[in-house]
Design a protein around this motif. Structure first.
Motif, PDB file in Angstrom:
ATOM      1  N   THR A   4      -5.645  -2.778   5.863  1.00 46.69           N
ATOM      2  CA  THR A   4      -5.688  -1.819   6.751  1.00 46.69           C
ATOM      3  C   THR A   4      -6.366  -0.504   6.508  1.00 46.69           C
ATOM      4  OG1 THR A   4      -3.259  -2.665   7.090  1.00 46.69           O
ATOM      5  CG2 THR A   4      -3.784  -0.580   8.204  1.00 46.69           C
ATOM      6  N   CYS A   5      -6.173   0.070   5.519  1.00 43.31           N
ATOM      7  CA  CYS A   5      -6.979   1.178   5.153  1.00 43.31           C
ATOM      8  C   CYS A   5      -8.271   1.186   4.894  1.00 43.31           C
ATOM      9  CB  CYS A   5      -6.211   1.701   3.875  1.00 43.31           C
ATOM     10  SG  CYS A   5      -4.359   2.251   4.197  1.00 43.31           S
ATOM     11  N   CYS A  65      -6.449  -2.599   0.507  1.00 44.72           N
ATOM     12  CA  CYS A  65      -5.458  -2.406   1.480  1.00 44.72           C
ATOM     13  C   CYS A  65      -6.448  -2.840   2.711  1.00 44.72           C
ATOM     14  CB  CYS A  65      -4.809  -1.220   1.598  1.00 44.72           C
ATOM     15  SG  CYS A  65      -4.062  -1.317   3.161  1.00 44.72           S
ATOM     16  N   CYS A  68       0.969  -1.270   0.102  1.00 38.45           N
ATOM     17  CA  CYS A  68      -0.257  -0.011   0.018  1.00 38.45           C
ATOM     18  C   CYS A  68       0.814   1.204   0.040  1.00 38.45           C
ATOM     19  CB  CYS A  68      -0.921   0.036   1.420  1.00 38.45           C
ATOM     20  SG  CYS A  68      -1.756   1.445   1.396  1.00 38.45           S
TER      21      CYS A  68
HETATM   22 ZN   LIG Z   1      -2.893   0.826   3.356  1.00 38.30          ZN
END
Ligand SMILES: [Zn+2]
Length: 270
Positions: A260-261, A258, A238
């Motif tokens: 996480t995002c 992603c 990412c």
């Molecule tokens: Zn990310």
């Protein structure tokens, strides 16, 4: 594969080059020869884009409908053109400019009723003035369990969005692509629509698609990918947070995100 931004750019280019002019039309390849003879020497009235569909409107109510599919392309030549390649389906020319169309799955002569039938199958196009995002939102709710990442590529729901824009807009909105449509709130949808529209508008003025904010410094872990014009499309890392990008098949195309995002409940870090 060209996304709606490319089709809108072509419509503007063809408007500039051909509108109100008498245009020569031919089909060196032969597969559009009969239609080309009907159009040859007529006045070109308008070029218009809806989603990934391009329409050339000619005097006498004739309309050429073009869909570029995966591999179709237009080539433009200012001044005297070269000899056409044998694969040119349709050549349009004036003394000043020539445009060759090569490899489209669709290049057909239709009438206003045919055009209306095509438009009736298309969802709102974010690049068209007056397009209503809430019409799209209502379509999303008709199939509430469908993943948002799948719905965005359905031209009956929203037209013109291709794989790169669905991937990058979902990233920027912080929405996981497998989020069920019913979990998207109206406010989230409006924010996502604006992201898609803004990215596509940028893409409609330039030849190259770029979705990154140039002032945003790439995460050091992104390495070489940090110089790419995308956050997650075809990335391993990412660009924003340095996490490993996940790839899944979704609506027959490669979906990158992603974890996480992008969250299943939506609502990213921005
Ligand atoms: Zn990310």
């Amino acid at each position: 594969m060209p996304e709606g931004n490319t089709i809108h750019r072509l419509a503007r280019e063809h408007t500039r080059d051909f509108v109100r002019r008498l245009v020569r039309v031919s089909s060196p390849q032969g597969r559009f020869a009969g239609e080309a003879r009907r159009l040859d020497g007529r006045r070109f009235r308008a070029a218009d884009a809806v989603g990934k569909h391009l329409f050339h409107l000619w005097e006498g109510g004739l309309i050429v409908h073009v869909h570029l599919g995966m591999a179709g392309e237009f080539y433009r030549f200012a001044g005297p053109p070269p000899e056409p390649r044998p694969t040119v389906r349709m050549r349009l020319s004036t003394p000043a400019v020539t445009t060759d169309l090569i490899g489209p799955p669709t290049c057909e002569l239709i009438d206003e009723a045919g055009r209306a039938a095509i438009l009736a199958r298309l969802g709102p196009d974010p690049l068209r003035r007056g397009a209503n995002p809430m019409t799209v939102f209502e379509s999303l709710y008709k199939r509430p369990d469908r993943p948002i990442g799948d719905a965005l590529l359905d031209q009956r729901v929203i037209s013109g969005v291709g794989n790169i824009y669905r991937i990058e807009a979902l990233f920027l909105a912080g929405i996981h692509p497998l989020t069920r449509s019913r979990r998207i709130s109206p406010a989230q949808w409006l924010a996502l629509w604006e992201l898609i529209r803004d990215l596509m508008r940028r893409g409609a003025t330039r030849r190259r698609i770029s979705t990154v904010d140039p002032s945003e410094v790439p995460h050091p872990a992104a390495g070489r990918g940090g110089r790419d014009p995308f956050y997650v499309y075809q990335h391993e890392i990412c660009r924003r947070c340095g996490s490993r990008i996940r790839e899944i098949p979704l609506s027959g195309r490669r979906m990158f995100f992603c974890a996480t995002c992008q969250r299943k409940t939506g609502g990213g870090r921005r």
